[in-house]
Design a protein around this motif. Sequence first.
Motif: not given
Length: 200
Positions: A129-135, A137-144, A149-154
Amino acid sequence: MARRNDHRPEELKALTLKLVDEFLQNEPAHQLSLRKAAKLVGYSAGTLINLFGSYSYLLLAVNGETMDRLADKLQQAIEAASSPKQKLVAMAHAYQVFALTHPHHWRLVFEHRLAEGEAIPEWQQQRIDRLLLLVAGCVAPIYPDIDDDTLQLRVRTIWASVHGIVQLTLEDKLFGSPGVDGGKLIDDLLENCLPVGSQT
């Protein structure tokens, strides 16, 4: 050979993980066995079983330490970059560097399997979970504007793509002409192949 009472349980566990870690610096995990691990630490195989529960759980504990080190490297890469996209690219490159620098550790993380029906321990799930949260944290601001659910898929799509490039690089199966390397493919993936937004 060390005697059973030479180390307290936590000391012996730390020693075992240290010596197995050193073994993996030079040799792949398939060259290791419970008997060989016991010989490394100077205790019986039964002592290690009592300590870790099984040889499989010993390897899982090794993987846990590897994932901690990997997460720390990715965190450092993130903190050294500025924008979300730069953080994502830096993290992907750090992931590749870690795999190329510690290939036997990296392979063991993904090749090790628990027995059928055996659940991943909570302490290991927390590392995943920690590793996925790091990813994320970078992806979420790109797709605000996308839902969770879509964020987790991306997040998983992007990281599975990076992981595939790294694995093919490690196995030398990119089938490219000289000069094509995994780092360039990661750059191309995150710059052009995935719609990761316009932030630079």
